[in-house]
Design a protein around this motif. Structure first.
Motif, PDB file in Angstrom:
ATOM      1  N   ASP A 233      45.073  29.482  -0.421  1.00  0.00           N
ATOM      2  CA  ASP A 233      43.688  29.520  -0.922  1.00  0.00           C
ATOM      3  C   ASP A 233      43.363  28.270  -1.740  1.00  0.00           C
ATOM      4  N   GLY A 234      43.870  27.128  -1.278  1.00  0.00           N
ATOM      5  CA  GLY A 234      43.569  25.858  -1.934  1.00  0.00           C
ATOM      6  C   GLY A 234      44.419  25.563  -3.152  1.00  0.00           C
ATOM      7  N   ILE A 235      45.344  26.482  -3.475  1.00  0.00           N
ATOM      8  CA  ILE A 235      46.199  26.259  -4.653  1.00  0.00           C
ATOM      9  C   ILE A 235      47.614  25.976  -4.169  1.00  0.00           C
ATOM     10  N   LYS A 236      48.219  24.901  -4.710  1.00  0.00           N
ATOM     11  CA  LYS A 236      49.552  24.520  -4.297  1.00  0.00           C
ATOM     12  C   LYS A 236      50.553  25.626  -4.618  1.00  0.00           C
ATOM     13  N   ILE A 237      51.423  25.915  -3.631  1.00  0.00           N
ATOM     14  CA  ILE A 237      52.456  26.927  -3.819  1.00  0.00           C
ATOM     15  C   ILE A 237      53.679  26.254  -4.439  1.00  0.00           C
ATOM     16  N   VAL A 238      54.005  26.633  -5.659  1.00  0.00           N
ATOM     17  CA  VAL A 238      55.120  26.025  -6.379  1.00  0.00           C
ATOM     18  C   VAL A 238      56.423  26.308  -5.647  1.00  0.00           C
ATOM     19  N   GLY A 239      57.220  25.275  -5.455  1.00  0.00           N
ATOM     20  CA  GLY A 239      58.516  25.430  -4.816  1.00  0.00           C
ATOM     21  C   GLY A 239      58.484  25.363  -3.320  1.00  0.00           C
ATOM     22  N   ALA A 240      57.295  25.332  -2.726  1.00  0.00           N
ATOM     23  CA  ALA A 240      57.193  25.269  -1.270  1.00  0.00           C
ATOM     24  C   ALA A 240      57.180  23.811  -0.857  1.00  0.00           C
TER      25      ALA A 240
END
Length: 299
Positions: free
Chosen positions: A277-284
């Protein structure tokens, strides 16, 4: 005894009457007496000045000692030669021989030289002043650097302590470094003011490439500086193309895999980021990602 009128002689000045042929004992008309027939001897002093000329110096600045040729003559012989630089005093030239005489200029800078010849009677003549421009010192480069580095261009800067021309070459870091002669033969741009920063733009570079900028300066006398080099790396190219994910409707636990179809040649190692949803996924990171509940169910 009444003093007769002074005699005349072309090219000479009358300098008195003498009792002896060696012209050592001057006759005193007021006090000397005659003891019979007496022969008096006239003293003559030559009054014709010598002739002297100097060769024209080479035009422009020179980087080796300049030799000036003095040509001189006199009806009784030149006994002394003198030289003066600019508005200074004359200094005698020692151990000169017969005409012509070679005078070597070794003083650096732009200076005028005037020469004087003197004969035994003290008559003298001067040359017109000639100007010699001598510079035997190689220029130096300081403050060389590269800034505003882009993908295909960069801004170079340096300072020269002398006027003349500057020259540069751009080589990839893997290529053989050029000689000063190679650099000087590559291009020519004027250095009009000494000790002032010069900047220029370098164009036509390849992105993500290690380069070396080589610089050299040639002064107006032809002296060459040493080679100066600055290393720099152009920026990476913009990525142009498409990123494809192998699963458009993932379920919980599915592994997604991304691949890039780019038009850029040799883009280098790629890194990936995943967003929800436009927000960076931490650790991905990396080109694979395993879907979690938040990816497939509303939160």
């Amino acid at each position: 005894m009444t003093k007769p009128a002074d005699p005349t002689r072309s090219g000479y000045n009358f300098a008195g009457w003498y009792k002896d042929a060696a012209l050592k004992q001057e006759w005193d008309f007021e006090n000397s007496t005659l003891d019979g027939d007496t022969t008096l001897y006239a003293k003559w002093v030559e009054n014709i000045p010598p002739q002297i000329s100097v060769s024209a110096p080479p035009d422009g600045w020179q980087n080796q000692n300049v030799v000036l040729t003095l040509t001189f003559s006199d009806n009784v012989g030149v006994t002394k030669l003198f030289v003066k630089m600019d508005q200074g005093a004359y200094s005698e030239i020692n151990s000169f021989g017969a005409s012509p005489y070679k005078y070597t200029v070794t003083q650096e800078g732009a200076h005028s030289y005037t020469f004087k010849a003197q004969d035994a009677a003290g008559n003298y003549a001067e040359t017109a002043a000639v100007t010699v421009k001598l510079d035997k010192t190689a220029p130096t480069i300081s403050g060389a650097g590269v800034s505003e580095i882009g993908k295909e261009s960069a801004k170079a800067a340096f300072t020269s302590n002398d006027t003349g021309t500057y020259h540069y070459m751009i080589k990839k870091s893997t290529e053989t470094a050029p000689s000063v002669t190679d650099i000087v033969g590559s291009n020519t741009t004027a250095v009009e003011t000494a000790n002032r920063e010069i900047t220029f733009q370098v164009e036509g570079l390849t992105p993500r490439t290690n380069y070396v900028l080589y610089l050299a300066v040639v002064d107006k006398a032809g002296n060459k500086s040493g080679r100066t080099s600055v290393s720099f790396t152009t920026q990476k190219p913009d990525l142009v193309g498409t990123v494809i994910v192998n699963n458009a409707a993932p379920r919980y636990g599915d592994m997604l895999e991304a691949s890039a179809e780019l038009t850029v040649v040799e883009p280098g190692a790629l890194s990936y980021e995943w967003y929800r949803d436009g927000i960076k996924i931490v650790g991905a990171a990396g080109n694979t990602y395993t879907a979690v509940k938040a990816d497939v169910q509303p939160v």
